[in-house]
Design a protein around this motif. Structure first.
Motif, PDB file in Angstrom:
ATOM      1  N   SER A 171       0.853  -1.187   0.000  1.00  0.00           N
ATOM      2  CA  SER A 171       0.000   0.000   0.000  1.00  0.00           C
ATOM      3  C   SER A 171       0.887   1.235   0.000  1.00  0.00           C
ATOM      4  N   VAL A 172       0.417   2.284  -0.664  1.00  0.00           N
ATOM      5  CA  VAL A 172       1.231   3.490  -0.801  1.00  0.00           C
ATOM      6  C   VAL A 172       0.408   4.726  -0.445  1.00  0.00           C
ATOM      7  N   ILE A 173       0.966   5.565   0.448  1.00  0.00           N
ATOM      8  CA  ILE A 173       0.389   6.898   0.673  1.00  0.00           C
ATOM      9  C   ILE A 173       1.262   7.873  -0.115  1.00  0.00           C
ATOM     10  N   ASN A 174       0.760   8.296  -1.259  1.00  0.00           N
ATOM     11  CA  ASN A 174       1.568   9.144  -2.145  1.00  0.00           C
ATOM     12  C   ASN A 174       1.004  10.562  -2.242  1.00  0.00           C
ATOM     13  N   GLU A 175       0.402  11.020  -1.135  1.00  0.00           N
ATOM     14  CA  GLU A 175      -0.233  12.335  -1.121  1.00  0.00           C
ATOM     15  C   GLU A 175       0.011  12.945   0.250  1.00  0.00           C
ATOM     16  N   MET A 176       0.401  14.216   0.286  1.00  0.00           N
ATOM     17  CA  MET A 176       0.682  14.874   1.566  1.00  0.00           C
ATOM     18  C   MET A 176      -0.571  15.584   2.079  1.00  0.00           C
ATOM     19  N   PRO A 177      -0.733  15.660   3.417  1.00  0.00           N
ATOM     20  CA  PRO A 177      -1.882  16.391   3.979  1.00  0.00           C
ATOM     21  C   PRO A 177      -1.883  17.850   3.531  1.00  0.00           C
ATOM     22  N   ALA A 178      -3.073  18.421   3.401  1.00  0.00           N
ATOM     23  CA  ALA A 178      -3.208  19.816   2.944  1.00  0.00           C
ATOM     24  C   ALA A 178      -2.548  20.767   3.935  1.00  0.00           C
ATOM     25  N   GLY A 179      -1.964  21.834   3.404  1.00  0.00           N
ATOM     26  CA  GLY A 179      -1.413  22.889   4.256  1.00  0.00           C
ATOM     27  C   GLY A 179       0.025  22.671   4.695  1.00  0.00           C
ATOM     28  N   ARG A 180       0.594  21.528   4.381  1.00  0.00           N
ATOM     29  CA  ARG A 180       1.978  21.257   4.801  1.00  0.00           C
ATOM     30  C   ARG A 180       2.938  22.030   3.893  1.00  0.00           C
ATOM     31  N   LYS A 181       3.817  22.824   4.486  1.00  0.00           N
ATOM     32  CA  LYS A 181       4.744  23.639   3.700  1.00  0.00           C
ATOM     33  C   LYS A 181       5.890  22.775   3.170  1.00  0.00           C
ATOM     34  N   LYS A 182       6.254  23.031   1.905  1.00  0.00           N
ATOM     35  CA  LYS A 182       7.388  22.300   1.324  1.00  0.00           C
ATOM     36  C   LYS A 182       8.690  22.842   1.890  1.00  0.00           C
ATOM     37  N   VAL A 183       9.625  21.939   2.098  1.00  0.00           N
ATOM     38  CA  VAL A 183      10.944  22.353   2.581  1.00  0.00           C
ATOM     39  C   VAL A 183      11.716  22.962   1.410  1.00  0.00           C
ATOM     40  N   GLU A 184      12.160  24.205   1.571  1.00  0.00           N
ATOM     41  CA  GLU A 184      12.963  24.849   0.514  1.00  0.00           C
ATOM     42  C   GLU A 184      14.352  24.215   0.506  1.00  0.00           C
ATOM     43  N   THR A 185      14.795  23.773  -0.670  1.00  0.00           N
ATOM     44  CA  THR A 185      16.090  23.087  -0.763  1.00  0.00           C
ATOM     45  C   THR A 185      17.041  23.876  -1.649  1.00  0.00           C
ATOM     46  N   HIS A 186      18.263  24.120  -1.149  1.00  0.00           N
ATOM     47  CA  HIS A 186      19.261  24.891  -1.902  1.00  0.00           C
ATOM     48  C   HIS A 186      20.576  24.120  -1.948  1.00  0.00           C
ATOM     49  N   TRP A 187      21.223  24.164  -3.095  1.00  0.00           N
ATOM     50  CA  TRP A 187      22.540  23.546  -3.266  1.00  0.00           C
ATOM     51  C   TRP A 187      23.576  24.655  -3.292  1.00  0.00           C
ATOM     52  N   VAL A 188      24.566  24.592  -2.381  1.00  0.00           N
ATOM     53  CA  VAL A 188      25.616  25.617  -2.352  1.00  0.00           C
ATOM     54  C   VAL A 188      26.983  24.939  -2.310  1.00  0.00           C
ATOM     55  N   LYS A 189      27.983  25.651  -2.802  1.00  0.00           N
ATOM     56  CA  LYS A 189      29.356  25.129  -2.800  1.00  0.00           C
ATOM     57  C   LYS A 189      30.004  25.395  -1.436  1.00  0.00           C
ATOM     58  N   HIS A 190      31.042  24.644  -1.134  1.00  0.00           N
ATOM     59  CA  HIS A 190      31.715  24.768   0.166  1.00  0.00           C
ATOM     60  C   HIS A 190      32.327  26.150   0.383  1.00  0.00           C
ATOM     61  N   LYS A 191      32.661  26.836  -0.694  1.00  0.00           N
ATOM     62  CA  LYS A 191      33.276  28.169  -0.544  1.00  0.00           C
ATOM     63  C   LYS A 191      32.286  29.174   0.058  1.00  0.00           C
ATOM     64  N   MET A 192      30.982  28.801   0.080  1.00  0.00           N
ATOM     65  CA  MET A 192      29.956  29.686   0.639  1.00  0.00           C
ATOM     66  C   MET A 192      29.609  29.308   2.080  1.00  0.00           C
ATOM     67  N   LEU A 193      30.509  28.583   2.738  1.00  0.00           N
ATOM     68  CA  LEU A 193      30.232  28.087   4.087  1.00  0.00           C
ATOM     69  C   LEU A 193      29.919  29.219   5.069  1.00  0.00           C
ATOM     70  N   ASN A 194      30.643  30.353   4.950  1.00  0.00           N
ATOM     71  CA  ASN A 194      30.399  31.461   5.882  1.00  0.00           C
ATOM     72  C   ASN A 194      28.969  31.978   5.790  1.00  0.00           C
ATOM     73  N   ARG A 195      28.447  32.022   4.562  1.00  0.00           N
ATOM     74  CA  ARG A 195      27.061  32.479   4.385  1.00  0.00           C
ATOM     75  C   ARG A 195      26.082  31.466   4.985  1.00  0.00           C
ATOM     76  N   VAL A 196      26.439  30.183   4.882  1.00  0.00           N
ATOM     77  CA  VAL A 196      25.599  29.138   5.476  1.00  0.00           C
ATOM     78  C   VAL A 196      25.591  29.281   6.999  1.00  0.00           C
ATOM     79  N   LEU A 197      26.764  29.538   7.583  1.00  0.00           N
ATOM     80  CA  LEU A 197      26.855  29.709   9.038  1.00  0.00           C
ATOM     81  C   LEU A 197      26.022  30.908   9.498  1.00  0.00           C
ATOM     82  N   GLU A 198      26.031  31.981   8.711  1.00  0.00           N
ATOM     83  CA  GLU A 198      25.203  33.155   9.030  1.00  0.00           C
ATOM     84  C   GLU A 198      23.713  32.789   8.997  1.00  0.00           C
ATOM     85  N   PHE A 199      23.340  31.977   8.010  1.00  0.00           N
ATOM     86  CA  PHE A 199      21.944  31.570   7.872  1.00  0.00           C
ATOM     87  C   PHE A 199      21.519  30.708   9.065  1.00  0.00           C
TER      88      PHE A 199
END
Length: 682
Positions: A430-458
């Motif tokens: 059996s498969v539940i392939n649908e998310m409950p209404a109102g659930r916010k999607k997780v924003e996903t970002h790909w960054v390079k290691h040279k941007m680590l300082n900005r990640v630490l600030e975030f």
């Protein structure tokens, strides 16, 4: 198999004992094996206009010999044969290495066909294959076979051609006639002929379609027959739950079930009422609402007069499930308890006594549930969460605490459908392939290691808002072999960066279980704001306040694993984020990062992961349960796999399959395969 096809390959001209031995090493023991030794690819040997051919391409040309071939000797026992050919208006030089013996066979004016690598700048072809004065034009597509020892492609093709001439009429049909008609499939004999000697690509496709379906058909026939016979042999409880009470409970929930949840609930309820034991796998993405489905199933079983058990891999998960189910059952008269190794003394004795008399309806716990002194009065439903975290023996012991209880396995690891119906073929899925209404999607970002300082600030910004974050690393300690960040180094780095500002925790697989539980519990109640960990948190507790997931060296993880990690956040009302720190070198690594930023659908990701990694590596290591197919591919041919599964399941439900002489060969196949007990049935 026809006895003629079981004959030795030495029955064919040109095959002596030595050649037969080499063929045997290739898996070819008899005529049948030879006819079924399939090409793994085809070479395009069409004659093309040289103006359209790119430099370095492999091509086939036909021309007439313009001058006497010449031989240049160099090195020790090395030579180069050069032939000048007129091809259309071009004078082409064909070069063959160590083929001096050809010189005496070639004369001016001969027509020859040469295949090889094209040098556009020097108008030269480095020959790999040659035909001198061919009687007729060869096919446009030539099959290529895996070879061993001294056997050449030419010799193998000659053996196969002779086998077809002398034994082709003995090739039996293996598929039922109605399926051949339904899918417009060629006979087995025609399919093998077309795959070995195609006139064009359409014949190759037609033959492959037949042979792929056939391979899946026989694999699924065994799987579905085993599933049917096992199911029918396992008489279950036939739980007659109170439908009116169940509907009332579902309507009392503070939210409406998704369509996917409703469908799955109906499938499980049908299993509970069935006279056969339920053996079902429930797949659902993180946050899709599997716990609610489990609660409904447990409630149904209790209204039928039975007890339910829910086994989870960790203490903290048991606590959380207990808490959430207790609030769900608040308005009912259901008694629910939890049992782990930390429940001791009088409390434990009291729980065990009430369980044995049936006063406790539902028990939630870890592997503590399978201890010898845990006795249920009337166990009807066993649910195992994250079933892959328990051994087969542990799951069996829990099942045996009841009289043939129904069994439901749950997993938050989306498994591609093609693998689910193969690896878990004996289960209903059996498969539940649908998310409950109102659930916010997780924003996903790909960054390079040279941007680590900005990640630490975030990270700092998120924690300053009172939220929490996970930092995931692929290794525990520094490794000479892999240039990847490790949990201990990252923990030290962050401890310095956020000194005296936030509480930072460290968790990894080498910690004792008790310490891991303590760290996780501290994080779940916000005593730790920043948790540095390896993937041990991949499947874990619910921390709604955690809004940020940072994955170091993310290219080292598969898509499904990254998605599981991402699923640790986004469980509260605030917007959550996943940051993938990665400098992938390979195209596959870059593609993984791109796909992760584009979709949050776990099932889509699992399919893409399967395409990138292949079925054998999907679970992170070679899965011994996966079958190896000669021509079929579970990923690319998944439609044929599903079709074969449906066809075999339908066929096995028909009385005629078990009685009609038409299906005797298929019944004998199942008997020989060990699915049906005893010797041949017909």
């Amino acid at each position: 198999m026809n006895s003629s096809l079981e004959g030795s390959t030495t029955l064919l001209n040109g095959i002596g004992e030595e050649t037969a031995q080499t063929l045997s090493e290739m898996g070819i023991e008899n005529i049948h094996d030879l006819l079924n030794y399939l090409p793994y690819r085809y070479e395009d040997v069409r004659l093309r206009d040289l103006k359209e051919v790119s430099h370095g391409e492999k091509i086939t040309i036909e021309g007439s010999v313009h001058s006497d071939p010449t031989i240049v000797y160099y090195g020790r026992k090395k030579n180069r044969l050069v032939i000048h050919l007129l091809v259309d208006r071009y004078l082409i030089k064909a070069v063959f290495f160590n083929r001096a013996f050809l010189k005496g066979k070639i004369s001016i004016g001969d027509t020859i066909i040469v295949s090889g690598k094209w040098d556009k700048h020097r108008l030269t072809i480095t020959g790999q294959d040659i035909q001198i004065n061919p009687q007729e034009r060869t096919n446009d597509f030539e099959p290529v076979y895996p070879l061993k020892g001294s056997i050449t492609i030419k010799a193998l093709k000659r053996f196969i051609a002779q086998a077809f001439r002398e034994f082709g009429d003995f090739i039996p049909e293996t598929l039922p006639p109605d399926l051949l008609i339904k899918y417009k499939l060629p006979s087995r004999k025609d399919a093998l002929k077309k795959i070995h000697f195609p006139q064009d690509l359409s014949e190759v496709k037609e033959a492959r379609r037949r042979l792929i379906y056939e391979e899946f058909f026989f694999f699924q026939l065994k799987l579905q027959a085993f599933r049917k016979l096992e199911r029918e042999a396992s008489i279950g409880l036939s739980q007659q739950y109170n439908l009116k009470q169940l509907k009332k409970f579902i309507h009392s929930l503070p939210f409406e079930l998704t369509n996917a949840q409703k469908k799955v609930v109906n499938e499980i309820c049908k299993d509970l009422k069935s006279p056969y034991k339920m053996n079902r796998l429930l797949q659902g993405d993180v946050g899709s609402g599997k716990t609610i489905v489990a609660a409904i199933a447990l409630y149904a079983s209790v209204t039928a007069g039975y007890q339910g058990a829910l086994m989870v891999p960790t203490e903290i998960l048991a606590e959380q499930h207990f808490s959430s189910l207790k609030s769900l059952f608040e308005q009912t008269d259901i008694t629910i308890e939890w049992l782990t190794s930390s429940v001791k003394g009088k409390k434990r004795e009291e729980i065990l006594a009430k369980l044995a008399t049936g006063e406790i309806n539902i028990l939630i716990g870890t592997h503590a549930l399978i201890q010898q002194d845990v006795i249920f009065e009337k166990l009807g439903l066993v649910i195992t969460d994250e079933q892959h975290r328990f051994g087969v023996e542990q799951r069996r012991v829990l099942r045996e605490k009841g009289e043939k209880p129904d069994v439901l396995f749950m997993t938050a690891t989306p498994i591609p459908r093609t693998l689910a119906i193969t690896v878990f073929g004996e289960m209903d899925v059996s498969v539940i392939n649908e998310m409950p209404a109102g659930r916010k999607k997780v924003e996903t970002h790909w960054v390079k290691h040279k941007m680590l300082n900005r990640v630490l600030e975030f990270i700092d910004n998120e924690l300053a808002k009172g939220r929490q974050a996970y930092i995931i690393c692929p290794l525990i300690e520094e490794s000479d072999k892999l240039d990847v960040q490790n949990a201990i180094d990252v923990y030290e780095l962050l401890s310095q960066y956020f000194k005296d500002k936030y509480q930072i925790g460290l968790m990894h697989g080498k910690l004792p279980s008790k310490e891991k539980e303590d760290v996780m519990r501290a994080f779940s109640v916000n005593q730790i704001q920043l948790l540095v960990s390896t993937t041990v948190v991949e499947v874990g507790v619910n921390v709604p306040n955690a809004s940020l997931m940072v994955v170091y060296d993310a290219e080292r993880f598969g898509l499904s694993q990254l998605h599981q990690l991402r699923g640790r956040v986004g469980r509260g009302s605030e917007q959550s984020y996943c940051i993938l720190l990665a400098d992938p070198k390979s195209d596959v690594g870059k593609e993984r990062m791109r796909i992760m930023t584009e979709t949050t659908d776990g099932f889509e990701l699992s399919e893409r992961d399967l395409e990138l990694r292949g079925p054998g590596d999907f679970f992170g290591k070679k899965q011994s349960g996966l079958p190896e197919f000669k021509i079929a591919d579970m990923v690319h041919d998944y439609r044929a796999l599903e079709t074969a599964r449906n066809d075999t399941a339908t066929l096995l439900e028909q009385e005629s399959f078990w009685e009609s002489p038409e299906y005797a060969p298929l019944r004998n196949y199942l008997s020989k395969s060990g699915v049906l007990k005893g010797e041949k049935l017909d």
